[in-house]
Structure formats: C-alpha cells, structure tokens
Scaffold this motif. Structure first.
Motif, PDB file in Angstrom:
ATOM      1  N   THR B  75      -7.865   1.698  11.126  1.00 30.98           N
ATOM      2  CA  THR B  75      -8.898   0.935  10.422  1.00 30.98           C
ATOM      3  C   THR B  75      -8.724  -0.552  10.755  1.00 30.98           C
ATOM      4  OG1 THR B  75      -8.702   2.494   8.618  1.00 30.98           O
ATOM      5  CG2 THR B  75      -9.855   0.451   8.134  1.00 30.98           C
ATOM      6  N   ARG B  76      -9.774  -1.150  11.283  1.00 30.26           N
ATOM      7  CA  ARG B  76      -9.667  -2.584  11.578  1.00 30.26           C
ATOM      8  C   ARG B  76     -10.418  -3.361  10.502  1.00 30.26           C
ATOM      9  NH1 ARG B  76      -6.191  -1.728  13.170  1.00 30.26           N
ATOM     10  NH2 ARG B  76      -5.443  -0.957  15.136  1.00 30.26           N
ATOM     11  N   ILE B  77      -9.697  -3.784   9.481  1.00 30.77           N
ATOM     12  CA  ILE B  77     -10.348  -4.459   8.359  1.00 30.77           C
ATOM     13  C   ILE B  77     -11.081  -5.708   8.842  1.00 30.77           C
ATOM     14  CG2 ILE B  77      -9.960  -5.597   6.146  1.00 30.77           C
ATOM     15  CD1 ILE B  77      -7.637  -3.682   5.680  1.00 30.77           C
ATOM     16  N   SER B  78     -10.486  -6.378   9.832  1.00 27.43           N
ATOM     17  CA  SER B  78     -11.098  -7.622  10.321  1.00 27.43           C
ATOM     18  C   SER B  78     -12.460  -7.372  10.981  1.00 27.43           C
ATOM     19  CB  SER B  78     -10.158  -8.301  11.320  1.00 27.43           C
ATOM     20  OG  SER B  78      -9.821  -7.388  12.341  1.00 27.43           O
ATOM     21  N   CYS B 198      -2.124   1.120  -5.518  1.00 28.49           N
ATOM     22  CA  CYS B 198      -2.059   0.994  -4.066  1.00 28.49           C
ATOM     23  C   CYS B 198      -2.189  -0.461  -3.623  1.00 28.49           C
ATOM     24  CB  CYS B 198      -3.162   1.814  -3.406  1.00 28.49           C
ATOM     25  SG  CYS B 198      -2.783   3.559  -3.442  1.00 28.49           S
ATOM     26  N   ILE B 199      -3.046  -1.198  -4.310  1.00 35.19           N
ATOM     27  CA  ILE B 199      -3.234  -2.600  -3.925  1.00 35.19           C
ATOM     28  C   ILE B 199      -1.944  -3.381  -4.166  1.00 35.19           C
ATOM     29  CG2 ILE B 199      -4.469  -4.730  -4.503  1.00 35.19           C
ATOM     30  CD1 ILE B 199      -6.949  -2.901  -5.012  1.00 35.19           C
ATOM     31  N   VAL B 200      -1.350  -3.188  -5.347  1.00 34.55           N
ATOM     32  CA  VAL B 200      -0.114  -3.918  -5.674  1.00 34.55           C
ATOM     33  C   VAL B 200       1.019  -3.471  -4.748  1.00 34.55           C
ATOM     34  CG1 VAL B 200       1.619  -4.345  -7.452  1.00 34.55           C
ATOM     35  CG2 VAL B 200      -0.810  -4.199  -8.068  1.00 34.55           C
ATOM     36  N   PHE B 201       1.237  -2.164  -4.714  1.00 33.65           N
ATOM     37  CA  PHE B 201       2.298  -1.592  -3.887  1.00 33.65           C
ATOM     38  C   PHE B 201       2.060  -1.954  -2.422  1.00 33.65           C
ATOM     39  CE2 PHE B 201       3.497   2.014  -1.153  1.00 33.65           C
ATOM     40  CZ  PHE B 201       4.847   2.101  -1.426  1.00 33.65           C
ATOM     41  N   GLY B 202       0.802  -1.805  -1.997  1.00 37.53           N
ATOM     42  CA  GLY B 202       0.458  -2.073  -0.605  1.00 37.53           C
ATOM     43  C   GLY B 202       0.727  -3.522  -0.235  1.00 37.53           C
ATOM     44  N   ILE B 246      -4.204  13.541   0.788  1.00 37.68           N
ATOM     45  CA  ILE B 246      -4.695  12.901   2.006  1.00 37.68           C
ATOM     46  C   ILE B 246      -5.167  11.471   1.731  1.00 37.68           C
ATOM     47  CG2 ILE B 246      -5.303  14.977   3.287  1.00 37.68           C
ATOM     48  CD1 ILE B 246      -8.150  14.677   2.392  1.00 37.68           C
ATOM     49  N   THR B 247      -5.618  11.209   0.505  1.00 36.03           N
ATOM     50  CA  THR B 247      -5.988   9.841   0.145  1.00 36.03           C
ATOM     51  C   THR B 247      -4.766   8.942   0.259  1.00 36.03           C
ATOM     52  OG1 THR B 247      -7.556  10.763  -1.418  1.00 36.03           O
ATOM     53  CG2 THR B 247      -7.076   8.436  -1.633  1.00 36.03           C
ATOM     54  N   GLY B 248      -3.644   9.447  -0.248  1.00 36.61           N
ATOM     55  CA  GLY B 248      -2.407   8.673  -0.176  1.00 36.61           C
ATOM     56  C   GLY B 248      -2.011   8.390   1.262  1.00 36.61           C
ATOM     57  N   ALA B 249      -2.102   9.406   2.116  1.00 38.77           N
ATOM     58  CA  ALA B 249      -1.715   9.230   3.517  1.00 38.77           C
ATOM     59  C   ALA B 249      -2.632   8.223   4.208  1.00 38.77           C
ATOM     60  CB  ALA B 249      -1.762  10.573   4.244  1.00 38.77           C
ATOM     61  N   TYR B 250      -3.929   8.329   3.921  1.00 39.31           N
ATOM     62  CA  TYR B 250      -4.904   7.415   4.533  1.00 39.31           C
ATOM     63  C   TYR B 250      -4.630   5.975   4.102  1.00 39.31           C
ATOM     64  CZ  TYR B 250      -9.391   5.343   5.768  1.00 39.31           C
ATOM     65  OH  TYR B 250     -10.363   4.542   6.307  1.00 39.31           O
ATOM     66  N   ILE B 251      -4.387   5.781   2.802  1.00 35.05           N
ATOM     67  CA  ILE B 251      -4.151   4.430   2.293  1.00 35.05           C
ATOM     68  C   ILE B 251      -2.845   3.868   2.857  1.00 35.05           C
ATOM     69  CG2 ILE B 251      -3.633   3.119   0.194  1.00 35.05           C
ATOM     70  CD1 ILE B 251      -5.821   4.692  -1.161  1.00 35.05           C
ATOM     71  N   ALA B 252      -1.825   4.718   3.009  1.00 34.17           N
ATOM     72  CA  ALA B 252      -0.578   4.259   3.626  1.00 34.17           C
ATOM     73  C   ALA B 252      -0.881   3.684   5.013  1.00 34.17           C
ATOM     74  CB  ALA B 252       0.421   5.406   3.737  1.00 34.17           C
ATOM     75  N   GLY B 253      -1.781   4.354   5.738  1.00 39.09           N
ATOM     76  CA  GLY B 253      -2.178   3.858   7.052  1.00 39.09           C
ATOM     77  C   GLY B 253      -2.906   2.530   6.957  1.00 39.09           C
ATOM     78  N   VAL B 254      -3.843   2.441   6.013  1.00 38.77           N
ATOM     79  CA  VAL B 254      -4.620   1.203   5.863  1.00 38.77           C
ATOM     80  C   VAL B 254      -3.692   0.028   5.539  1.00 38.77           C
ATOM     81  CG1 VAL B 254      -6.390   0.030   4.497  1.00 38.77           C
ATOM     82  CG2 VAL B 254      -6.719   2.411   5.183  1.00 38.77           C
ATOM     83  N   LEU B 256      -0.715  -0.494   6.448  1.00 41.48           N
ATOM     84  CA  LEU B 256       0.013  -0.972   7.628  1.00 41.48           C
ATOM     85  C   LEU B 256      -0.921  -1.360   8.782  1.00 41.48           C
ATOM     86  CD1 LEU B 256       2.962   1.584   7.679  1.00 41.48           C
ATOM     87  CD2 LEU B 256       2.811  -0.630   6.544  1.00 41.48           C
ATOM     88  N   SER B 257      -2.238  -1.177   8.591  1.00 36.79           N
ATOM     89  CA  SER B 257      -3.164  -1.347   9.719  1.00 36.79           C
ATOM     90  C   SER B 257      -3.271  -2.797  10.197  1.00 36.79           C
ATOM     91  CB  SER B 257      -4.547  -0.825   9.353  1.00 36.79           C
ATOM     92  OG  SER B 257      -5.124  -1.651   8.369  1.00 36.79           O
ATOM     93  N   SER B 258      -2.922  -3.754   9.350  1.00 34.19           N
ATOM     94  CA  SER B 258      -3.042  -5.150   9.789  1.00 34.19           C
ATOM     95  C   SER B 258      -1.755  -5.684  10.401  1.00 34.19           C
ATOM     96  CB  SER B 258      -3.434  -6.047   8.615  1.00 34.19           C
ATOM     97  OG  SER B 258      -4.511  -5.503   7.930  1.00 34.19           O
ATOM     98  N   LEU B 259      -0.713  -4.858  10.447  1.00 35.43           N
ATOM     99  CA  LEU B 259       0.530  -5.295  11.088  1.00 35.43           C
ATOM    100  C   LEU B 259       0.301  -5.468  12.585  1.00 35.43           C
ATOM    101  CD1 LEU B 259       3.400  -3.082   9.661  1.00 35.43           C
ATOM    102  CD2 LEU B 259       2.916  -5.466   9.174  1.00 35.43           C
ATOM    103  N   LYS B 260       1.035  -6.362  13.186  1.00 37.06           N
ATOM    104  CA  LYS B 260       0.965  -6.530  14.637  1.00 37.06           C
ATOM    105  C   LYS B 260       1.392  -5.239  15.335  1.00 37.06           C
ATOM    106  CE  LYS B 260       0.743 -11.264  15.841  1.00 37.06           C
ATOM    107  NZ  LYS B 260       1.514 -12.160  14.935  1.00 37.06           N
ATOM    108  N   ASP B 261       2.312  -4.519  14.701  1.00 35.71           N
ATOM    109  CA  ASP B 261       2.854  -3.313  15.318  1.00 35.71           C
ATOM    110  C   ASP B 261       2.062  -2.054  14.958  1.00 35.71           C
ATOM    111  OD1 ASP B 261       4.784  -3.630  17.154  1.00 35.71           O
ATOM    112  OD2 ASP B 261       6.492  -3.376  15.812  1.00 35.71           O
ATOM    113  N   SER B 262       0.873  -2.208  14.366  1.00 34.05           N
ATOM    114  CA  SER B 262       0.171  -1.011  13.884  1.00 34.05           C
ATOM    115  C   SER B 262      -0.188  -0.069  15.029  1.00 34.05           C
ATOM    116  CB  SER B 262      -1.081  -1.404  13.100  1.00 34.05           C
ATOM    117  OG  SER B 262      -2.074  -1.868  13.965  1.00 34.05           O
TER     118      SER B 262
END
Lengths: 401, 401
Positions: B75-78, B198-202, B246-254, B256-262
């Motif tokens: 997911t590319r939030i940008s 998720c927002i806080v933890f994320g 699967i919602t949890g797995a998807y959000i875990a991905g989101v 980390l999606s903005s990391l340089k190493d994603s």
C-alpha cells in the motif's frame, strides 16, 4: 482450539528465537543455541507460553528437510578433488573414532550389550550423534584470523564435506536397523538400492535441470521444482527404501549442488528457512526438552558426553592429519577445527527420538555439546595460531586480536 | 499416518501448482487460477492424490496471512494524496454498488430476508465477496499498452488501494456480526477500538522500526520481526477484538508500508509465499472444492454471480469516474480496469466458510469470477485503447499488438 492460536505461537517463537539468537551471537555462541534456549524459555518447562503441538512438529520437520537440503546444495564436489585423499582419511577417522568412543561411553554408563540387541543400537546411536562435524563456526573463526585459504583451512573444509557424506551413510544404515525384526542383509540391500536409485535418478534430474538452467537462469521455477524434488526424495527414501527422510533431502541437495544456479536455489531455501521453519525447528527442540526430567544422572552423562565428543574428534581428526603428513601443531588445528558440532548433530538426535531409538532426554546432552564446542573452538584456534605467528594475524580488515 | 506422508502431499502440490500456474499464464489467465485448478485435479474430486488435512489447512492459513501482509506492505499511502478525492469516490462507489448488487442477487435466488437475520448476513456476505478489486492483471495489461503512468492508470491504482482499505473495514464489520446473539453496538465498538488500537500501536511500532531501519538497512531482523508482528496482530485481532485475523495481517503490512525497507520486507515475504505457503493455499482451495456437490443450481448461480460481479464493478466505478469529470471512454476504462478480482476475493470467501457464514460450495462461483474477469479485462482494455489511439500503443519495448 481455534486455528488462529497458531499465530500466537508463531509470533512468540519467531520473536523469542530472534532475540535469543542475537544474544547468543553477542557472546560468540552459535545462533542456533540461542534459538534452542528460547524454546526452553517459552516452553512448558519455564514460562509455558507455547506448548508443543502436532502442527509445530510438522513445521519443524519441514524445517529439518530445508536445512538438510541446503547442506546438500552447499556441498562442493569439485573441492573434494583438490585435497582428496588426505581429507578423506581425516574425515573417516573423524567419523569412526567418535562413533566408537560414543558407543563405549554409553556402555560405560549403562552396561555392555551384545551385538544386535536394542541396547547395542542405542549405544551406536549415541556414537552416531557425535560423528557430524559442523564447520560453520570454524570457517568464521578462520576467516577472522585470515587463514581460511591456507592448507589447514581447505583441508578442514573438504574433510567436513566428506564427514557429512560418511555420516549420512552411517546414519542410513543405523536407522535401517531400527526394527530389530528386520533382516540385516535386507537393510543393507535396501540402503544400497537407494543409493543406486539416487545415482540414476540424480543423473537424469541433474541433466534435465542443467538444460533448463542454461535457458532460464535465476527463474523462480528452479528452486520451486528443486524443493518439490527434495520433498519427493525424502518421502521416497522413507516409504520405499526404509532410509531416513533427511538422507533423501540431503541427496536432493547434492544432486543439484553442481548446477550453476545452486547458490540461487540455496539462497531461496535459506530465506524460507530463517524466516519461519528454522526458528520453529530449533525452538521446538527447546519446547520439547522437558527440563523437569533433568536430573543428576543426565547431567553427569551430558558432561561426559561433551568431553568424549570433543576429545574424540580432536584425536580422530588430529591423528589422521598427523599420519597424512601435517606437522604437530597443524594437525592439532585441524582436530580443533573439526570439533564443533551444530544442527546436523541435533537433527540426527531428533531422528533417533522420532523412531524411538533413544530417549528425548538426551537432547540436553546434544545441546550442551553444541554450545560448549562452538564456544571453545574459536578460542582454541586463536590460541594455536597466535602462538606461532604473533603480529601476523592482523588481517586486511583488522578484525583479529 | 507417518509424519513423512506430508512430504508427499507437499511435493505433489508444489509441482502441480507450478505446472498449472505456468499453463494458466500461457493462456493469459492468472497463475492463481491455475494453482486452484491444480488443487481440483490432485484433490479427491479427480485424481485423489492429496486429501485435505488439518496440517494443510494450517499451512494455507499462514499463506493467507502472508498474502494479506504483503498486500498491506505494498500500500503506497503517499500515492493516495495525488489522485485523492476522485479515487476515493470511485473506490467507494466501486465497493458499495457491488455490495448491494451481490446482496440483491442472493435475495433474488433465495428469497428476501429481513435485516439482522442469518439469511440477511449471508446475502451481505455474498455482496462482500464482490467488493475486493485486484488490479494486478490490470496493471500488467496497462504496462503492456504503455498507459500505466497516464491519469487513468494512476487513478485505477489509487482507487484499488482505497478499495482494499474500505473492503477491509466493511469485512471487519460484517464478520463482527457473524454471531447473531452479539450486540450490534458492541461489534461496532470493538471494531472501532481495534482501529484505534492499531493507530496507537502502529505509530509506536513504526517509529521504533524507522529508528532501527535507519541504522541497519537490509538486515534480516526487520522482515523477521515484521512477520512476528503480522502474526501477533492477526491473533490479537481475532482474540481480543473479534475482528478477522486477515484484517490484522493487512494492517500490520500497512503499518510497515512507509518504511524505507518495506520493499525488502515484501520481497522476503514473497519468497516464503510463492515457494510453499501460496501454492498450498490456492491448491487447498481446489482440494476442498468438492466437485461432487456441483449441480445445475450452483452453475446457474455462479454464472449470474460472475455477470453481476463484473457489471456492478464497471457501473460502480465507471459512473463515479464519469461524475468526477472523466470522459466517457476513460470512465469506461477505469470501470473495466477495476473489474478484475483475485486472491483477496477468495480469501474473503474462505473466511466466510471458516466462520460458517456461507457454504463452501460458493467457492466455485468465486473461482469462476476470478478466471472470467481476469481474462476479459485485458481484452477489453486493449479494445478500448486500440479504438482511439491506433498505432500509438506500441511502446518502447514493443510488446503491444
């Protein structure tokens, strides 16, 4: 229990194994040892966060096949030709002396048993666990000292490869005897047939892969089909020849080891291995390792086992090196370099537990041997090199000292 | 059954899935469809080589988590900020029109049911399956036509991402209602709490990862800890909030999606996924798909389901595109581009079977929708582009035409 509970177990295993693995590396112990300790900590013996389950067992089993497949892939058959006969002798001596010493150790503790009895095979199996060298730690230590490409280094590497091959053959025969009602000659025949089958099958598969590999380098298909072959050969070994499945996985790796893409396959397997299957395998050893059964008897046996394991390897390999013409100190270096044990010893032991050949409580002894030998080897090597060539061991990257 | 039988199943699954996957690609269908067909062929319905087992079920489950985690990572939030409001409108319309049409389809076949009844939620779930767009095929088709970076292409990509996010939210709420005894307000509250959590933890996790990531680029630890987080969040979602794993797995991905190493994490997950877990997941859908239950009723429903699924997406997205200012033909392109369905539709359906919301026999309908929509989309896109800009579609690499 709901299916999603498995995610909890996996999350805990992966995190704990990684943290303890890194911790182990900090104190110069092998990562594997850290992962096993992680398993002990999170398992029923201590924190009770993760229990052993059939599913974890199956995952660990896949992990073992991946490890053996990778070990096979990394066999450099061409290397062997260089150091040839010397390495062969060192490896043979380094397999048989620990095998005999280990068996004698068992007899010394639990009384002698006649050839062919169940007790006899237990003793042989304890010796068997001592045969497999794991030179990963040694290679790293020699690299740091800048001595890896010298004769001692290459001899150790070649001897370790041959050691693996002989170890696999001995294991195959010993496991073949697991059923006391089975005919000795039948076991030997089936084992022989299996190796013949592997040579024929391997040659055909290798040819096909090579043709394909030339046309399509670095395509995903090669590791995927390779992996399928690894599983197929593991299954066929057990099901049709009564040979250990890990033998099948290892040979599948050896068959593909001469491909140009073998490094590529190995890298892909490695990723699968270190992400999920590896940590699950090593942690599950810790989880299964019931510390409540730990007592003085096992402790005493373990200490003797560690001592015999280390000394017999040094003597076995060192003496053979001396005989083949190495100088005293170099022979000692080779002996010490071959002394480390690693995952293969664990895998062999695990196989013994699975087929009911030895008691799982011995895993403590194996874990101890891995930890102690992995910590002492680099120290001994440094001392042996330091003494002779002071000041010379500071290498290009300046890591020594 | 002995443990090593699992190696036979895995070998067969991996080989069959690969061969059929490549075959599917040859006829321009998605590889996933080939892997499912492989499962049908080797499963009890046809050849009977591999049966469904708990172990395969668990492996498939892990496969789903890896797929959703990777989807989140990509997911590319940008990206979203660029096409912003237009894409949001297209996505919303593209989720709700199919959701409503799918539910109406169910009512048309099985009779209307009042709000809140079990039958009502089944209808909503059928609609739910139709919401998830999978633009992989579209992206490939647009790339071939050299139109990916034009406004239509970027709008499709952004809308698809938003589509995923909305889809996940709707799914979470619908699954929350699976237990008819449950309070509606409680379900909404828990879902809301989960997203807040998720927002806080994320945010905390993301910060920690970023600090770590800057110091250690491309270290193995990042994907490993990421994977552990994916499993942990999947478990926490189900266990503590009653939200689909699967919602949890998807959000875990989101997260980390903005990391340089994603991209690096995503690549490692991908390897795990395509080697073992992916083929097992898709093949297991085929293996579970009991063809003996297949009858005229299911066939008729499936055909209607495919037609409604495709048309509702084209109308939903197309109309919204037209309203937000795209020209008629461009709006149609966007509608067609958003029409393809893929693994997410299957995963959603699978989740419905697991929680007992709908009958597994509907998987045939979903598989059919994936195959038909994946084959028609590239053809339609080519026709739509060809008509207007003849001769222009031959791109730098000359693949078009």
């Amino acid at each position: 229990m709901e299916k999603y509970y498995v995610f909890k177990s996996l999350a805990i295993i992966i995190i704990a194994a990684k943290i303890m693995g890194l911790g182990a590396r900090k104190i110069k112990a092998p990562q594997v040892a850290g992962e096993i300790v992680a398993g002990i900590l999170i398992g029923p013996s201590v924190l009770g966060l993760v229990g052993y389950s059939d599913f974890l067992g199956q995952m660990a089993e896949i992990g073992v096949m991946l490890l053996m497949f990778t070990a096979g892939l990394e066999t450099r058959i061409s290397e062997l030709r260089k150091t040839g006969v010397k390495a062969l002798l060192i490896a043979c001596s380094g397999v048989f002396i620990p095998l005999i010493c280990g068996s004698l150790l068992y007899f010394a503790f639990y009384g002698f048993a006649p050839w062919g009895s169940e007790q006899f095979f237990k003793a042989v199996f304890i010796g068997m666990i001592l045969t497999a060298t794991s030179v990963g730690i040694t290679v790293e230590a020699l690299k740091e000292l800048g001595k890896l490409s010298e004769t001692v280094g290459t001899t150790i590497m070649s001897a370790a490869i041959i050691d693996d091959v002989i170890g696999i053959i001995v294991l195959t025969i010993v496991i073949g005897f697991k059923d006391p009602t089975q005919d000795v000659s039948r076991t030997l025949l089936m084992t022989g047939l299996f190796f013949v089958f592997c040579i024929v099958f391997g040659y055909i598969v290798y040819r096909l892969f090579r043709i394909y590999d030339r046309k399509h380098r670095h395509t995903r298909r090669i590791p995927i089909i390779g992996l399928a072959m690894c599983f197929a050969l593991s299954f066929a070994a057990e099901r049709y020849f009564g040979v250990a499945d890990i033998t099948g996985a290892y040979i599948a790796g050896v068959i593909l080891s001469s491909l140009k893409d073998s490094q590529y396959i190995s890298r892909k397997m490695d990723i699968n291995s270190y992400m999920i299957f590896g940590p699950v395998f090593f942690a599950s050893i810790g989880i299964q390792n019931d510390m409540s059964k730990f007592n003085m008897d096992i402790l005493v046996f373990s200490l003797a086992f560690v001592a015999v394991g280390m000394i017999s390897k040094v003597i076995g390999c060192g003496a053979a090196a001396r005989i083949t013409g190495f100088k005293g100190r170099d022979a000692l270096k080779i002996g010490c370099g071959m002394m480390t044990r690693g995952e293969v010893a664990l895998i062999v032991a695990q196989r013994g537990f699975t087929v009911g050949m030895i008691d799982p409580s011995y895993s403590t002894s194996v874990i101890l041997l891995i930890i102690v030998s992995s910590i002492t080897t680099p120290i001994l090597l440094k001392l042996l090199y330091n003494d002779k060539s002071q000041g010379k061991e500071v290498t290009a990257d300046g890591t020594a000292g």
